[in-house]
Every structure is written in C-alpha cells, then in structure tokens.
Motif scaffolding. Structure first.
Motif, PDB file in Angstrom:
ATOM      1  N   GLY A  81       0.595  -1.720  -0.214  1.00 42.92           N
ATOM      2  CA  GLY A  81       0.154   0.100   0.222  1.00 42.92           C
ATOM      3  C   GLY A  81       0.691   1.519  -0.185  1.00 42.92           C
ATOM      4  N   SER A  82       2.656   0.843  -0.336  1.00 45.54           N
ATOM      5  CA  SER A  82       2.859   2.460  -0.225  1.00 45.54           C
ATOM      6  C   SER A  82       2.616   2.955   1.407  1.00 45.54           C
ATOM      7  CB  SER A  82       2.827   2.860  -1.721  1.00 45.54           C
ATOM      8  OG  SER A  82       3.323   4.070  -1.489  1.00 45.54           O
ATOM      9  N   THR A  83       2.419   4.865   1.085  1.00 50.18           N
ATOM     10  CA  THR A  83       2.220   5.247   2.040  1.00 50.18           C
ATOM     11  C   THR A  83       0.856   5.694   2.369  1.00 50.18           C
ATOM     12  OG1 THR A  83       2.008   6.966   0.960  1.00 50.18           O
ATOM     13  CG2 THR A  83       4.184   7.538   1.326  1.00 50.18           C
ATOM     14  N   ASP A  84      -0.407   4.369   1.760  1.00 51.11           N
ATOM     15  CA  ASP A  84      -0.977   4.527   1.849  1.00 51.11           C
ATOM     16  C   ASP A  84      -1.660   3.201   3.185  1.00 51.11           C
ATOM     17  OD1 ASP A  84      -1.971   6.329   1.289  1.00 51.11           O
ATOM     18  OD2 ASP A  84      -3.263   5.448  -0.823  1.00 51.11           O
ATOM     19  N   GLY A  85      -0.088   2.527   2.883  1.00 53.07           N
ATOM     20  CA  GLY A  85      -0.365   1.512   4.188  1.00 53.07           C
ATOM     21  C   GLY A  85      -1.707   0.441   4.102  1.00 53.07           C
TER      22      GLY A  85
END
Lengths: 317, 427
Positions: free
Chosen positions: A135-139
């Motif tokens: 999720g990259s920076t969205d987690g």
C-alpha cells in the motif's frame, strides 16, 4: 544490591494490575489512548536504555516499524491473527535486525551513532514507500485480531489489546530493572562517563553496547507490534518516517533515563497532552503541545524519572 | 485549569449567543458534526483550509435557513441546526485513529465529515465501523476504500481518484492522437504512484503502441525540480504526466515553464485546478488540467454554483476551489439524505440507521452537478468529470476546450476493481 523491587516499580506494577482488572470500566477512548501509550512507552524504554549508555538513536522508528509490519503482514497477508504471535513476530524480526545491525552500530558513538541510526530507518521508509503490495504510503489495515483462538470483536478486542500491552509492560519493566542490576547492565552509565576506563577494567564496551542495542531493538519491535494492533492500520509515515523517531526521542527526554517506568508515564503524559491540545486549539495544537513540553523540560530537566528516583531513593545511575 | 475556564466561558458565551437567536422547533437539538481536514502542514493551504472554509459557510448558511434555494431551503438538517467541531488531520494515521475515537466518544459528535489523506481514510474506516458512527469521507482519492472492504457506517461523497486519470488519458489522446512517448513526474508516495499507474494503464489500453519512459519520482514537498526538469527535457517525450499538487506543483510550473518544458512536451496536470486558480497566467497556455471532478472551472452554471461562488468570494475573498466544492457537496448529500429519511419517518427526526438507509444509493444535486452513490453497495459516489486547457484571457486563466465525461465512462462498474477495469479496456 537487594533483589527487592524498588517501590516506584512496585507501585507501577500495582497500577498495571489495576489497569488489567478494571480495563472493562475504562471508557473506550481511554483504553485506546493507554494502549498506544503502552506501545510507545515500550519503544521509549529501549531508547532510554541507550541514553543511559550515552547513545541517542534518531532512528528507533526502524524497530517500531519492523515490529508493526511483521505483525501486520502476518495478520493481513498470511491470516495469522493471534495477538501473541503478532507481538512475538514483531519482537523476533526487530531483535534479529537489531542484532545484525548491532555489529556495525556498536562501533559508533555520538552524532555518528545518531545519524547512522536515522539513515537505517529512512532506508526502510524508502523501501516501504516503493512497496505497492504493502500500500505504499497509504499502508494497509489489519483484520480483527484473535487471542489464543478466541475471536475478539469491538470493545472486547480493545480491552484485550490494553491487557496485552499492560502485561508486556510489566514483563519489560521487571526484566529491564533486573538487567540493569547485572554487571553488564551496570556498565551503561560507566560507558557514558568514560569508555576507556571501562575497557581498562576488562569489560568489552563494544559487546555491552551491542547487547543494549539489541535489547532496545527488541523492545522497539514489541512496541511496534502493539501499536499496529492498537491502531489497526499501519503505514510508513506514522511508523518509519524520521519525525516518528524525533517524537520518540522527545518522549525519551520527557521521561529521562533514570527509571524503567518513566517511559510509560512519559508516553501517557505525551498522548494526553496531545489530545488536550487537539481539543482546545485545533488550529495551533502543535504550538500548545510544544509550549507544554518546553515547560516540562524547563522545570524537570531530568525528566519524569528524576522525580520517581528521588522519591524511591534509588542510587543515582 | 485557566485554559479550561476560558474554554468554558467561551462555550457559555457561544450557547448564550446561539440561544438568543429565535428558537425553531422545540425538539431541534443541534446536530454536532466533527470536521477533520488538514489545518496544518503541506496539504492545509491547497485542500484543508478551503474545505474548512466551505464547511463553515455551509453550516452558517444552512443554519439561517432559506439561504439556498429548493430543495435545500430547510434550516440545518431537517430543521435541526448544525454545530461543527474541527480537528486537524495532520500527524499521521495513528493520531487520526485516536482523534477519531475522541470525536466519537469524548466529544460525542453525531457524525463526521472529513479526511483528505487516503491513508487516513483507510485507517479510519474500520474504526467507524467499530464505533458505529456515520462517517462521510469527502475528498480522499484511493479506490481501495470500498474495493477492498465494505462498510455500513462509512460513505464517500467524492468520486475516487481513478476517473481523474482515465479522463485525462481520454482527453490527451483525443486532442493528440499521435502521442508516441509518455513520461511522468509524480511525488514518491501512494497518491503519485497510483495516479501515474492509472494514467499509463489507461493510455496503454487506449493506444497499445504508446511507449512509457522511465518516470521521475521527486519526494513529497521537494520544492526543487531542476534535476528532474533536465531529465524530462532530455527525454523529449510527447506527453509529461504529473499529479503534483499545492506548493509542489506551483514550484514545478514556475521552474519548468522558463526552461520551455511546456513548449517541448505537452504537460498534463491531473489535479492542477487549485494551482491554475492561484498562478493564473503563469501556467502556460494550452496546458490540460483536471479538477478531481467537475468543480470550479468545470462546474455547471446552476443557481447552486452561482450561490457558492458568490457567498464564498464575499466571505473569504477567494474563489472556492475543488476541496471547497467537495465539502459543500458532502454537506448537501448528508442534508438531503437526512431529510429523505425524515420524510420516510413521517416527519420525525430520523435515527442514524434511518439516515444510513436513505443515504445508500442516494442521488442529489451539488454545486458541481449530480452526484450518485452508485459504487461500494451504494456508499461510494460517482460523478461525471471534465478536463479543459488553460487559456489566458484578460490577465486571467480560464478553461477552454472543455470535454465532459459521463460518470459511467470514467468510473468502473459496481464490483469491478478499478485497475482490472482499466486493464480490460474499460469493460
């Protein structure tokens, strides 16, 4: 030298026991706040151990993040939802990484130690930002955790997270308190004061620092896994970014390094201050929080620990 | 303690002032709404504050009653006045989850409208479900919210971000069918990565022989783009895609325009509307830009839109931008769902479950036109969108050559994941 518990620690353990016994009667927001405070306190406990040795890590979020992601990946990608396994995995991954990095870190001091630790945490941050599957920076979110096969929903889940945090905080404080009374543990302030003398005494400074660094990493991993469980969501910005490490150092300064229970109290004070600042000044909460912290540091330069130690007449470290 | 006394005094004063106003129906207890938007940090100026302004404007106007035309002429929500509590969205998901709990459990708000960051929306969703409180996301972009989970208490009144880049790809190809090479400059975080992915996948689906060059990934908040601009100039691609926003996009445009990047390549801005509004003619003529929906430059010439522009301008001396439109849209969505539920309930104020039932698959008119809750089992809005090109006119920037896209054309159907839908050629 006595093996008797020191009074402040005894009171703290009694508080934790009361917390466990009366968790059900606490309002849910307070349960959540305390769960996060206990998780943060665990990471800060590791930081204060390093501070005792004269080392400041500006990258302790590395271990917080490793613990959180180990627990989170097990939970949401492999369906292992047990909280105890999650915390165990967090501790294991963070502990192993800390042990390996420890070989390098134990040879550095002062600003070099601080910046190198910062660099490692930002490498992890960079890797996570590029991980689309996570999720990259969205987690990503965790699924509802279980404990020993019991499925937990809603309020019950939150209570068990708090109880687990309290039990682990009790184990960690007793464990570290005992460790600080072993010969290896007692070396910490000596290393801070004069490494050369420690070496002349026949102790290996490098070995002592390595052990402390590993313990701090291990505690960071446990704290990270607890935080992931408490929040139910993990992402690199609130787990690995350098500002997270900065906040941890801040709480460590507020805590002081002379007591093993102060980190937990400092984390609780910090979370409460932040909540109040958000309530009363939504537009300038950072300013209010900063001012409050400044006052605390002005009037309590040794941190909360200085009050606790004076009360309990523990020999100054 | 001083602070608390001051706070209490302020509260007492506010209550005194409020109750001095002519009281409406006796049962009209106010509805307390938690508003969570960025009040500090990088996203505050371009998104958070415009949204906060719109929330204040909407609350005050609705509380007066009769300010907006039909069907929004009733006071507050179904006669109940609205009371707002603001919380700063800055600080990361751990803090946001805790602040959300505080809003619901300590401040006891009746509902929450907010969240600009996708990470915050992802983190808050399950907590809303746990605490069973109506929560309306108004802005965040990731399609994962309702594609990876399903919620009862969570709604999103703004369309997700996929349509921005699908529409941009359609627009780019329609006006430049001979595009051969594409490059991008996007911030190295989820929003930038998702935007770039959606854009190139759409382009590949529409024109399979298009060549994708190695994109630039400056970090969020970099501010300096000289090295990236050199790389983009050297790559000499036909199209440069960017999802930069706020101060980052402003800096990029101000640094890239003098170096003729905009002349050499067609630079397309997926969410540039709020920056065009600020930079005006400093954005080179002929630059296509999106507004994350048919907002601001693309809003229809309706009574509602004219009212929003006029009253926002009067109150804040600024143009309402995308985030303001979306906040107004969220307020009107909840209001109309509330009043729909009230009608169904025989004119009595509805409870939360009744509001939720009315909100699912709801449709209403906002200042940007029609909004329909069509995806995510009736919890996710879709809307048509529009893309236009910057044109300089009398010292101002306006949107020319506007193309409009119907909601079905730029949004996946229910139950299909966005990226699968794009890769399958929008089927």
């Amino acid at each position: 030298m006595s093996k008797r518990l020191d009074p402040a620690l005894a009171v703290f353990l009694a508080l934790l026991a009361a917390l466990i016994a009366f968790a059900a009667w606490l309002p849910a927001w307070a349960q959540s706040l305390l769960s996060i405070a206990l998780a943060t306190g665990m990471v800060v406990l590791g930081l204060t151990l390093l501070m005792r040795t004269g080392l400041v890590s500006f990258g302790q979020s590395l271990y917080l993040c490793l613990g959180a992601y180990a627990a989170g990946i097990l939970n949401s990608k492999y369906g292992v939802t047990d909280m105890i396994i999650a915390v165990g995995a967090g501790a294991l991954v963070a502990g192993v990484v800390a042990f390996l990095l420890g070989f390098l870190m134990a040879t550095y001091r002062h600003i070099f130690f601080a910046t190198l630790s910062l660099a490692f945490s930002m490498i992890l941050y960079g890797l996570l930002v590029k991980s689309a599957d996570l999720g990259s920076t969205d987690g990503f979110n965790l699924t509802a955790p279980t404990i020993m096969g019991i499925k937990l929903e809603g309020a019950l889940s939150q209570r068990y997270k708090l109880i687990l945090g309290a039990v682990l905080a009790a184990i960690a404080t007793i464990g570290l308190w005992r460790y600080l009374r072993t010969p290896l543990g007692r070396l910490a302030p000596a290393i801070r004061d004069n490494e050369l003398r420690v070496e002349y005494m026949g102790a290996s400074v490098r070995h002592a620092v390595h052990v402390k660094y590993t313990i701090a990493g291990l505690l960071g991993g446990i704290g990270g896994a607890l935080a992931a469980l408490a929040v139910g969501h993990i992402d690199p910005d609130s787990m690995a970014y350098w500002t997270v490490s900065g906040e941890l150092v801040f709480i460590a300064v507020l805590s002081g390094s002379a007591s093993v229970i102060a980190p937990f109290l400092a984390a609780a004070v910090f979370e409460t201050l932040r909540m109040l600042a958000h309530d009363y000044s939504p537009n300038t909460w950072q300013l209010s929080l900063g001012a409050a912290m400044l006052l605390l540091i002005l009037f309590l330069p040794g941190g909360l620990a200085s009050v606790l130690v004076r009360r309990s007449r523990e020999p100054a470290p | 303690m001083k602070l608390r006394q001051l706070y209490r005094a302020c509260c007492a004063l506010a209550i005194a002032l409020l109750s001095a106003a002519p009281a409406g129906a006796q049962d009209a207890a106010p509805i307390k709404i938690g508003i969570v938007v960025f009040l500090s940090g990088q996203a505050a100026a371009p998104f958070g504050v415009p949204a906060k302004n719109a929330a204040e404007l909407m609350a005050d106007s609705l509380n007066k009653g009769g300010v907006l035309g039909k069907p929004y002429d009733k006071k507050g929500f179904g006669g109940r006045p609205i009371e707002l509590v603001f919380v700063d969205e800055a600080g990361g998901t751990t803090k946001q989850v805790q602040e959300y709990r505080n809003l619901v459990q300590r401040q006891e708000v009746d509902m929450i409208i907010g969240y600009i960051g996708s990470g915050d929306c992802l983190a808050v969703g399950p907590v809303a479900e746990e605490l069973k409180r109506l929560t309306v996301f108004f802005d965040c972009g990731t399609p994962r919210i309702f594609e990876d989970a399903s919620y009862k208490y969570v709604f999103r009144t703004g369309p997700h971000g996929v349509m921005d880049n699908v529409a941009l790809a359609l627009y780019t190809l329609k006006r430049n069918p001979n595009v051969k090479t594409i490059i991008g400059i996007n911030q190295n975080y989820a929003w930038g990565q998702d935007s770039w992915n959606d854009f190139i996948e759409s382009m590949k689906a529409l024109k399979p022989d298009v060549k994708i060059l190695d994109p630039q990934w400056p970090k969020l908040g970099a501010g300096q783009y000289n090295a990236e601009i050199s790389a983009l100039l050297a790559a000499d691609a036909d199209v440069v895609h960017t999802s930069l926003w706020g101060g980052d996009l402003e800096s990029f445009i101000l640094q890239a325009a003098p170096r003729d990047l905009f002349k050499k390549s067609l630079v397309v801005l997926s969410a540039g509307e709020h920056v065009v509004d600020r930079l005006e003619t400093q954005v080179p003529q002929g630059t296509p830009f999106g507004a994350r929906g048919p907002h601001n430059y693309y809003a229809p010439d309706s009574e509602l839109n004219r009212w929003l522009r006029k009253s926002y301008q009067e109150r804040y001396k600024l143009t309402p931008i995308q985030a303001s439109y979306k906040m107004a849209q969220a307020f009107l969505g909840v209001k109309s769902a509330y009043e729909k539920a009230m009608d169904k309930n025989g004119g009595k104020h509805p409870d939360q479950d009744q509001i939720i039932a009315a909100f699912e698959h709801h449709a209403w008119e906002g200042p940007s036109g029609k909004v329909e809750m069509k995806l995510g089992k009736g919890h996710q809005a879709v809307q048509g969108t529009a893309i236009g090109t910057v044109k300089h006119e009398g010292g101002k920037a306006v949107a020319a050559d506007i193309e409009r896209y119907a909601a079905e054309k730029v949004n996946p159907p229910e139950g299909v994941k966005s990226l699968d839908w794009i890769k399958a050629g929008f089927k």
